[in-house]
Structures are given as C-alpha cells and as structure tokens.
Design a protein around this motif. Structure first.
Motif, PDB file in Angstrom:
ATOM      1  N   LEU A  62     -24.259 122.260 -30.790  1.00  0.00           N
ATOM      2  CA  LEU A  62     -24.682 122.038 -29.403  1.00  0.00           C
ATOM      3  C   LEU A  62     -25.903 120.820 -29.252  1.00  0.00           C
ATOM      4  CD1 LEU A  62     -26.017 124.779 -26.670  1.00  0.00           C
ATOM      5  CD2 LEU A  62     -27.593 123.023 -27.219  1.00  0.00           C
ATOM      6  N   GLN A  75     -14.911 125.154 -26.976  1.00  0.00           N
ATOM      7  CA  GLN A  75     -14.844 123.479 -27.100  1.00  0.00           C
ATOM      8  C   GLN A  75     -14.746 122.767 -25.968  1.00  0.00           C
ATOM      9  OE1 GLN A  75     -14.438 121.604 -30.371  1.00  0.00           O
ATOM     10  NE2 GLN A  75     -15.246 120.258 -28.962  1.00  0.00           N
ATOM     11  N   GLU A 116     -18.993 130.370 -27.495  1.00  0.00           N
ATOM     12  CA  GLU A 116     -18.980 129.124 -26.911  1.00  0.00           C
ATOM     13  C   GLU A 116     -17.383 128.299 -26.914  1.00  0.00           C
ATOM     14  OE1 GLU A 116     -21.264 127.788 -25.364  1.00  0.00           O
ATOM     15  OE2 GLU A 116     -23.008 129.022 -26.293  1.00  0.00           O
ATOM     16  N   MET A 128     -20.200 125.380 -34.227  1.00  0.00           N
ATOM     17  CA  MET A 128     -20.179 124.633 -33.413  1.00  0.00           C
ATOM     18  C   MET A 128     -21.625 123.880 -33.279  1.00  0.00           C
ATOM     19  SD  MET A 128     -18.001 125.827 -30.235  1.00  0.00           S
ATOM     20  CE  MET A 128     -17.676 124.382 -29.385  1.00  0.00           C
ATOM     21  N   LYS A 171     -21.090 120.693 -26.539  1.00  0.00           N
ATOM     22  CA  LYS A 171     -20.936 121.621 -27.601  1.00  0.00           C
ATOM     23  C   LYS A 171     -19.479 120.916 -28.247  1.00  0.00           C
ATOM     24  CE  LYS A 171     -21.212 125.141 -24.758  1.00  0.00           C
ATOM     25  NZ  LYS A 171     -22.202 124.779 -23.777  1.00  0.00           N
ATOM     26  N   SER A 194     -17.931 129.393 -31.751  1.00  0.00           N
ATOM     27  CA  SER A 194     -17.047 129.575 -30.766  1.00  0.00           C
ATOM     28  C   SER A 194     -16.609 130.860 -30.639  1.00  0.00           C
ATOM     29  CB  SER A 194     -15.718 128.482 -31.093  1.00  0.00           C
ATOM     30  OG  SER A 194     -15.056 129.176 -32.194  1.00  0.00           O
TER      31      SER A 194
END
Length: 418
Positions: free
Chosen positions: A305, A326, A324, A303, A255, A297
């Motif tokens: 994936l 970084q 999510e 982001m 990701k 994020s």
C-alpha cells in the motif's frame, strides 16, 4: 541573468542561443554534423539555468522501469502490457552495449534534469530545443551534490550509457491516426560533446531523444520531490517514481501486489529477494512524501500500500482491512496529468482541504481554443468554484506553461456561469 518577481525573490532566467548551422552563423559558433541525420541539423542551442527548478520526470518512464537497477546490465529489459484505457497492447524493449551496458536509474538523473529545464523554459514562454548545454557544476548543484569525488567520471560514464542504450517502443508512436504496428527506436542521447580544461569538464552539450522531447510539448510529466536525489537504493528510487504516478488519484492511495511491482521494475533479482527488499523498505518507511504498508489480498498475496502523505490531513489507521484487491492502473491522458500538477499548486495556495472539498469533485472536460471546461454534479458546486477559484485555476494553469487561457465551469451539460 536574473530578474525579480513580485515577491522579491530572484529567479534565474533561462536563455536560448540560436546557433544556425546552415548560414548566417557567427564564426566558431557551432558546426554542421558530418553524416548527421537531417533532424539533428539546425538545432537551437538551449542553455540550462542554474535556478532552483522543481524536478520533473516523463510519465511513461514512471509507469514501468526503463532503466537498469544494477550497473553493467546487458540482458534486455522488456515490457508488454495492455493499456487499460485504449485496450491496445504496448511494448518496450531496451538493450545496451556489451561494453557499457544499459543506462541505470542513476543515469536517469540527467534526463530528469533536462526535462525539468525544458518545462521551466516553456513555463516562461521560451521554446527550448533538444540540444542542451550545461556545466557539471549546474547539474550537480541542482541535485545538491558536491563536485569532485569522482562525480565528473560518473557523468562521463552516464553519457556513454545513455548514448549506447537502445529503446524500441510502440508507446506514443502515433502519427495522425494511431498505428499499432509503428515502432520507434532511439537512444536517450543522440550525440554528446564535452569541453575539458586541465583534466576537468567545463561544459557538456547533448542532443536528447526526440521521443522524449515530444512528450513535454503536451506536458506529459509529473513533479518530483527534490529529496528523490538523496535516495541511494535503485529499487527504492524506482518505487518512488512508480508511487508518484500511481497515487495521482484523488485519494492519493494505491495498492499493488509484490509480484506485479517485481515485473514492472524489470529487476534481475530473484523474486524472493525482491520481496524481501520491499519488506525492508516498508520497515524503514522513509520514502519522501509517502507512507508504505504491507497488506494482503483476498487470496493471501503480499501487497504494498502506497499513500501520498500530502493528500491527507491525518495518518489513517495502521491496520486497514486485510482483504485488499489488486487495482488496475489506468493510463491517464496528458491533460489529466497536467491537471494533477495544477492541483498540486492549488493545494499550496488555497489549502489541501479546499482543493479536496471543491476542486477534486470537478470532472475534467475538453480543451478547445485555449478554454478548458470542467463539469460539476451540482449547480451550487459549480457556482462556488466559479466565484472563488476560477481565476486561481487559470493562473495555476498558466504558471505551469500549459496553453490554457481560460476556464469554464458547467453543470449537467450547461454553463453555470460564463
């Protein structure tokens, strides 16, 4: 020349012709390069094979984009980053001529072709040189493209751009103890020559960069899906190469923020247009061997994936948690990257489930005098691998041409089996 392996399939053999340029050379077979740099002299001439060789790319070229995503680019490509493994700053600066511009990501196909040929030659126990000879038909057929239709002119144009593109970098610039101030400058192609007959190219001979050639000596490459050459979009091409490297871990998932991908791609688009392109690629979701997904994020940043579909048995839920983080891309050693190539072979031989259950649990140790050591957390794991997979692992290492002659499995710092 062809030979048959045990399965009965025919494999086109690679051959190397030795063209000595100082003495003992048959008349008419090569020449001294007037004014040539010393390292360009006495190069053997490597003849490319037309065999169906798996495409491979150099790993550093996959971590960040070293090629223009648009034709005619003259603005320099620059990368500067801290290597997460060494903590040192690495730099890349790429420039092109005003007439030809910087080599494009489609021009890179020729380098991928050469790298793939070199690796196959080493796998067969041959020693290729930087001077490689091939026909346009071999090159185009390998990528499953029809000759004609302007392909010969495009090949000429690519040769010009690869020759006129200049690269300055600190990456892999060590000599003995690493010197962080040492910068290497080179062009993708040192020199090239074509033979024409009745307006058509009959043969091509190029001398490729020593920096690139050195990387194959320790197998600093990854295998690509042959469908890569069917990708027409430049952003999509680079995203495939980056995803192939980034998802090399055991989970096959990576990701990264849109902004970070934008910076690594060296795109000249405005960020909003680049982000729009990524969203469209997610919607298409037809990158060979990968599943793409748009996630967010914890701070609400966009982001991407990326998941290697061959590394999982069932497609996971389409909506993972929104929070999510970084990830930091750790540059792996050449031995670690080669182990990834071996694991790919073993997945085909013994099955992805067996590799995941046993081999991905091993910790890669050191290579000493041809013996590669692995470490397992539990003795029964080490014993099972020793009994069921050791010989397959050794054969897989040897099949990629790597100088691993034997494998040793240890547990908690002790050998579980000789």
């Amino acid at each position: 020349m062809e030979s048959s392996d045990k399965s009965g399939s025919k494999v086109a053999a690679l051959t190397i012709l030795f063209f000595q340029t100082n003495h003992g050379m048959p008349k008419g077979m090569g020449r001294m390069i007037e004014g040539g740099i010393k390292e360009h002299q006495n190069l053997e001439r490597f003849i490319a094979s037309s065999a169906d060789i798996a495409p491979k790319d150099q790993i550093d070229l996959m971590a960040r984009c070293w090629f223009s995503l648009t034709p005619g680019r003259t603005e320099a490509i620059q990368h500067e980053y801290v290597d997460a493994r060494s903590g040192q700053t690495e730099t890349v600066r790429i420039t092109g001529s005003g007439e030809h511009g910087i080599a494009t990501i489609h021009d890179q196909d020729l380098l991928i072709y050469a790298i793939s040929q070199w690796i196959e030659a080493k796998r067969k126990g041959l020693e290729p040189s930087r001077r490689i000879h091939f026909t346009p038909y071999q090159f185009l057929a390998w990528m499953n493209r029809e000759p004609g239709g302007g392909q010969y002119q495009r090949l000429k144009d690519a040769l010009h751009r690869l020759k006129m593109t200049s690269i300055q970098t600190t990456i892999r610039s060590e000599q003995g103890k690493r010197s962080r101030k040492r910068i290497r400058q080179f062009s993708w192609i040192s020199e090239w020559e074509i033979t024409e007959e009745k307006g058509e190219i009959r043969g091509v001979e190029v001398v490729l960069a020593e920096w690139l050639f050195e990387s194959i000596q320790d197998f600093h490459v990854l295998t690509l899906d042959k469908r890569y050459f069917d990708i027409s979009g430049s952003v999509e091409r680079w995203l495939y190469l980056y995803a192939r490297k980034a998802t090399g871990g055991p989970t096959g998932v990576w990701k990264e923020t849109f902004k970070s991908l934008y910076q690594k791609s060296a795109s000249q688009q405005a960020y909003k247009h680049y982000a729009s392109t990524l969203r469209k690629l997610v919607k298409k979701n037809d990158l060979p061997g990968f599943r793409l997904e748009h996630v967010s994020s914890a701070q609400g940043k966009d982001m991407l994936l990326m998941e290697r579909t061959e590394k999982r048995g069932v497609i996971e839920a389409k909506n993972p948690p929104a929070q999510e983080a970084q990830l930091v891309l750790i540059e792996r050693s050449p031995l670690e990257e080669a182990w990834e190539n071996v694991l790919e072979l073993l997945r085909k031989q013994v099955g992805a489930d067996q590799v995941k259950a046993w081999l991905e649990r091993l910790q890669l140790g050191e290579l000493v005098d041809g013996t590669l050591t692995y470490r397992a957390n539990l003795k029964f794991v080490a014993d099972w691998v020793e009994t069921n997979f050791k010989h397959k692992m050794e054969a897989a290492w040897q099949s990629i041409g790597h100088p691993v002659t034997s494998v040793r499995i240890e547990t908690k710092g002790r050998k579980s089996a000789a």
